[in-house]
Motif scaffolding. Structure first.
Motif, PDB file in Angstrom:
ATOM      1  N   MET B   1     -36.164 -33.045 -48.551  1.00  0.00           N
ATOM      2  CA  MET B   1     -36.297 -32.752 -47.125  1.00  0.00           C
ATOM      3  C   MET B   1     -36.663 -31.292 -46.883  1.00  0.00           C
ATOM      4  O   MET B   1     -36.985 -30.905 -45.783  1.00  0.00           O
ATOM      5  CB  MET B   1     -34.960 -33.036 -46.420  1.00  0.00           C
ATOM      6  N   GLU B 144     -20.499 -24.152 -25.890  1.00  0.00           N
ATOM      7  CA  GLU B 144     -21.097 -25.433 -25.515  1.00  0.00           C
ATOM      8  C   GLU B 144     -22.591 -25.495 -25.784  1.00  0.00           C
ATOM      9  O   GLU B 144     -23.163 -26.562 -25.949  1.00  0.00           O
ATOM     10  CB  GLU B 144     -20.906 -25.610 -24.006  1.00  0.00           C
ATOM     11  N   LYS B 145     -23.229 -24.333 -25.784  1.00  0.00           N
ATOM     12  CA  LYS B 145     -24.682 -24.314 -25.959  1.00  0.00           C
ATOM     13  C   LYS B 145     -25.120 -24.699 -27.366  1.00  0.00           C
ATOM     14  O   LYS B 145     -26.262 -25.064 -27.579  1.00  0.00           O
ATOM     15  CB  LYS B 145     -25.222 -22.910 -25.646  1.00  0.00           C
ATOM     16  N   LEU B 146     -24.207 -24.583 -28.316  1.00  0.00           N
ATOM     17  CA  LEU B 146     -24.570 -24.915 -29.698  1.00  0.00           C
ATOM     18  C   LEU B 146     -24.855 -26.404 -29.804  1.00  0.00           C
ATOM     19  O   LEU B 146     -24.057 -27.222 -29.344  1.00  0.00           O
ATOM     20  CB  LEU B 146     -23.420 -24.560 -30.644  1.00  0.00           C
ATOM     21  N   SER B 147     -25.965 -26.760 -30.421  1.00  0.00           N
ATOM     22  CA  SER B 147     -26.256 -28.188 -30.535  1.00  0.00           C
ATOM     23  C   SER B 147     -25.460 -28.822 -31.666  1.00  0.00           C
ATOM     24  O   SER B 147     -25.255 -30.020 -31.687  1.00  0.00           O
ATOM     25  CB  SER B 147     -27.749 -28.432 -30.705  1.00  0.00           C
ATOM     26  N   ALA B 148     -25.018 -28.024 -32.617  1.00  0.00           N
ATOM     27  CA  ALA B 148     -24.161 -28.573 -33.672  1.00  0.00           C
ATOM     28  C   ALA B 148     -23.216 -27.494 -34.160  1.00  0.00           C
ATOM     29  O   ALA B 148     -23.568 -26.316 -34.195  1.00  0.00           O
ATOM     30  CB  ALA B 148     -25.007 -29.086 -34.831  1.00  0.00           C
ATOM     31  N   ARG B 149     -22.026 -27.899 -34.501  1.00  0.00           N
ATOM     32  CA  ARG B 149     -21.023 -26.972 -34.998  1.00  0.00           C
ATOM     33  C   ARG B 149     -20.674 -27.349 -36.432  1.00  0.00           C
ATOM     34  O   ARG B 149     -20.480 -28.528 -36.744  1.00  0.00           O
ATOM     35  CB  ARG B 149     -19.748 -27.061 -34.169  1.00  0.00           C
ATOM     36  N   ASP B 167     -15.276 -30.606 -31.604  1.00  0.00           N
ATOM     37  CA  ASP B 167     -15.250 -31.071 -32.985  1.00  0.00           C
ATOM     38  C   ASP B 167     -16.362 -30.404 -33.795  1.00  0.00           C
ATOM     39  O   ASP B 167     -17.274 -29.813 -33.238  1.00  0.00           O
ATOM     40  CB  ASP B 167     -15.426 -32.584 -33.007  1.00  0.00           C
ATOM     41  N   VAL B 169     -18.639 -30.596 -37.792  1.00  0.00           N
ATOM     42  CA  VAL B 169     -18.929 -31.256 -39.059  1.00  0.00           C
ATOM     43  C   VAL B 169     -18.469 -30.320 -40.174  1.00  0.00           C
ATOM     44  O   VAL B 169     -18.751 -29.130 -40.128  1.00  0.00           O
ATOM     45  CB  VAL B 169     -20.439 -31.499 -39.193  1.00  0.00           C
ATOM     46  N   SER B 362     -30.049 -30.500 -43.086  1.00  0.00           N
ATOM     47  CA  SER B 362     -30.159 -31.735 -42.321  1.00  0.00           C
ATOM     48  C   SER B 362     -29.530 -31.583 -40.928  1.00  0.00           C
ATOM     49  O   SER B 362     -29.974 -32.220 -39.973  1.00  0.00           O
ATOM     50  CB  SER B 362     -29.601 -32.909 -43.134  1.00  0.00           C
ATOM     51  N   ILE B 363     -28.545 -30.689 -40.817  1.00  0.00           N
ATOM     52  CA  ILE B 363     -28.020 -30.358 -39.479  1.00  0.00           C
ATOM     53  C   ILE B 363     -29.095 -29.633 -38.651  1.00  0.00           C
ATOM     54  O   ILE B 363     -29.268 -29.889 -37.466  1.00  0.00           O
ATOM     55  CB  ILE B 363     -26.765 -29.462 -39.584  1.00  0.00           C
ATOM     56  N   GLU B 365     -32.289 -30.042 -38.907  1.00  0.00           N
ATOM     57  CA  GLU B 365     -33.269 -31.035 -38.481  1.00  0.00           C
ATOM     58  C   GLU B 365     -32.780 -31.819 -37.278  1.00  0.00           C
ATOM     59  O   GLU B 365     -33.523 -32.077 -36.341  1.00  0.00           O
ATOM     60  CB  GLU B 365     -33.564 -32.001 -39.636  1.00  0.00           C
ATOM     61  N   MET B 366     -31.488 -32.194 -37.343  1.00  0.00           N
ATOM     62  CA  MET B 366     -30.940 -32.974 -36.235  1.00  0.00           C
ATOM     63  C   MET B 366     -30.912 -32.164 -34.946  1.00  0.00           C
ATOM     64  O   MET B 366     -31.103 -32.709 -33.866  1.00  0.00           O
ATOM     65  CB  MET B 366     -29.515 -33.412 -36.572  1.00  0.00           C
ATOM     66  N   VAL B 369     -34.424 -31.935 -32.949  1.00  0.00           N
ATOM     67  CA  VAL B 369     -35.104 -33.103 -32.392  1.00  0.00           C
ATOM     68  C   VAL B 369     -35.517 -32.826 -30.948  1.00  0.00           C
ATOM     69  O   VAL B 369     -34.705 -32.429 -30.120  1.00  0.00           O
ATOM     70  CB  VAL B 369     -34.181 -34.346 -32.447  1.00  0.00           C
ATOM     71  N   GLY B 370     -36.780 -33.022 -30.668  1.00  0.00           N
ATOM     72  CA  GLY B 370     -37.286 -32.792 -29.316  1.00  0.00           C
ATOM     73  C   GLY B 370     -37.207 -31.343 -28.898  1.00  0.00           C
ATOM     74  O   GLY B 370     -37.317 -31.018 -27.724  1.00  0.00           O
TER      75      GLY B 370
END
Lengths: 167, 395
Positions: B1, B144-149, B167, B169, B362-363, B365-366, B369-370
């Motif tokens: 990837m 809150e603005k973070l798309s992933a933690r 929460d 990952v 991979s985080i 990439e997620m 998206v868009g």
């Protein structure tokens, strides 16, 4: 005069806070949309892989039938039935994987590896989506968001129920 | 990837040229991503701007501020904020990766200033503090603005859940496992030897607990020796311990990566008596990769890293008698010690950068998206013209 100025200042602060909150909520809605798009894409890919597994030599006719049906259901399901259909596909894949043998064939091993990679990613994607949804729900239930209808007409996002253990 | 080349912006909150776990993590991650063909820019506070690698952009000199029981070298303020905005505006990043965005630092400022795909990594594990009730409402809209933690351990994750009700990952810290797997055992470090690596002067590293355990161990294993590697003033420490023990103790100073591998392959037991303040335990992961049998205190981070005792022995933290007992047991039982070392070594493979960076990517990439790439948040506000003038005069 001073009172008027003070009131004006207060009004400005309130307005600023409302605008700030609206931006915040808008951003959250955007996060829900993108995390769903991401999850949806991964689920579509999983259905495609399931179909390929169904067509490959490692599944007997009965398993192939079950997998194909489940994969098509998952792909075509409307949003409200989506999670049930996806859980069905997870179950069908689980059945296949429990009695999976050591496959010598390279393409089959590739398929299974892709499936397990996708499963890992889907698990994370669900977590990201659920977090975005619960955050949005929490923020929308707050006083000022309800009173001033900052959400506008955007529908309240719903949690995607996914049984993580069957994955 | 790892095939599409991305522009990645990483923000390190702590001074780049001061030692620390977060800095090491950021450096290794940045170098791994660069080697994989991505364009990486790291924004960090820097003391000596002439001595940093070219992927690092300085945000200014860090300030020494007491935080979480230690002195943190971080940076914030209007000038730093202007630099952060400038870096984001000029970087045209596909994604931002902010480290430790919940402390007052340039990571928080970047999270405030930017809009778009952002990933945050939370390193610290801390007990619930009263102050969080006051700072929670300020932090929440920003975090809150973070798309992933990402949390580096279960301990860091539960800290995040408790403090900010969100929460994450869990992706562990990375190590270059291959650097440690092929060490050659050295005669001088073999036998009934105990190893310790780290800044031994810091009380929370717990070397004094090992020193308290040593007399008991020496009664049962008369030839036991302790090797301490790591930077620090050893003379002061030697003065503070029992003269009878001094002969058993040897300070190696700072050792090279190659020596570290040999060291870990030679010693009988690696001891990690830390009393707290650890969130992950990178040195433990390295010790496991190097094939050493490990005894560690049962603080949450070590407990989870060692799988509750399956990949290394745990003793009740700050209890030197318990530590002594477990050292003696394992020194006597060659088979169990070797089995423990083997289990630990295969467990450590999951901390290798190859595995960890793939998960982090991979985080990314997620999150993308868009996505439209990272830009300044103020660019799409209605009072934009006003702000733009202000920003240009500040730069």
């Amino acid at each position: 005069m001073r009172n008027i100025l003070l009131a004006l200042l207060l009004l400005l602060i309130v307005l600023w806070h409302l605008s700030f909150s609206a931006t915040r909520l808008d951003r959250l809605h955007h996060r829900v949309e993108t995390s769903w798009a991401n999850l949806d894409g991964l689920l579509q890919r999983r259905a495609a892989v399931a179909l390929e597994i169904a067509r490959s030599e490692m599944s007997d006719p009965a398993t192939a039938l079950l997998l194909t049906a489940a994969a098509y259901q998952a792909r075509d399901a409307d949003i409200e039935f989506r999670s049930a259909a996806e859980s069905g596909l997870s179950g069908a894949l689980g059945l296949l994987l429990t009695d999976v043998g050591p496959y010598e064939n390279l393409s089959e091993r590739d398929l299974l590896r892709e499936l397990s990679e996708l499963t890992d990613k889907i698990r994370i994607a669900i977590a990201l989506h659920v977090d975005a949804v619960t955050r949005t729900q929490m923020v929308r239930s707050k006083f000022i968001f309800k009173t001033f209808r900052l959400a506008g007409r955007a529908p309240l996002p719903v949690t995607y129920e996914f049984e993580a253990d069957v994955l | 990837m790892l095939n599409k080349s991305l522009k990645i912006g990483i923000v390190c909150p702590y001074g780049w040229d001061t030692p620390g776990g977060v800095q090491n993590h950021v450096r290794d991650l940045a170098e791994f991503l660069i080697a994989a063909g991505h364009q990486v820019s790291v924004l960090a506070p820097v003391i000596d701007e002439s001595a940093v690698p070219d992927y690092v952009v300085s945000a200014g000199k860090p300030l020494a501020i007491p935080y979480n029981g230690a002195v943190a070298r971080i940076l914030f303020g209007p000038i730093a904020f202007a630099r952060v905005r400038q870096w984001i505006a000029g970087g045209e990043f596909d994604i931002l990766h902010l480290h430790e965005p919940a402390i007052p630092s340039i990571s928080l400022l970047a999270c405030w200033a930017a809009e778009g795909p952002m990933v945050g990594t939370f390193h610290a594990a801390a007990k619930k503090q009263k102050a969080i009730f006051a700072i929670g409402p300020i932090l929440e809209p920003v975090i809150e603005k973070l798309s992933a933690r990402i949390a580096v351990s279960e301990a860091a994750r539960s800290t995040l859940t408790e403090h900010l009700e969100t929460d994450a990952v869990v992706i562990p810290n990375g190590i270059y496992a291959s650097r440690y797997t092929n060490g050659t055992p050295q005669e001088r470090w073999m036998g009934n030897t105990l190893g310790f690596i780290g800044r031994f002067e810091e009380p929370r590293k717990g070397l004094s607990i090992l020193m308290d355990a040593l007399p008991i161990v020496a009664r049962f294993a008369p030839d036991v020796r302790v090797f301490v590697a790591g930077p620090g003033e050893s003379d002061d420490f030697i003065k503070s311990i029992d003269p009878q023990l001094r002969g058993r103790l040897e300070f190696l100073g700072r050792i090279s990566e190659e020596d570290k591998a040999n060291f870990l392959a030679s010693i009988s037991l690696y001891i990690a008596p830390n009393t707290g303040g650890e969130s992950f335990g990178i040195i433990l992961a390295e010790a496991l990769a190097g094939g050493a049998a490990v005894i560690a205190s049962d603080i949450p981070a070590f407990d989870s890293l060692l799988g509750g005792g399956r990949f290394g022995e745990l003793f009740s933290s700050e209890d030197s008698t318990d530590l002594a007992k477990r050292i003696i047991d394992l020194l006597r039982d060659d088979n169990r010690r070797k089995a423990l070392a083997r289990a630990g070594k295969s467990h450590a493979a999951q901390f290798d950068w190859d595995v960890v960076a793939e998960q982090i990517f991979s985080i990314y990439e997620m999150s993308m998206v868009g996505g439209t790439g990272v830009r300044l948040a103020s660019e799409n506000r209605s009072w934009n013209p006003l702000r733009a003038r202000e920003a240009s005069s500040a730069e």
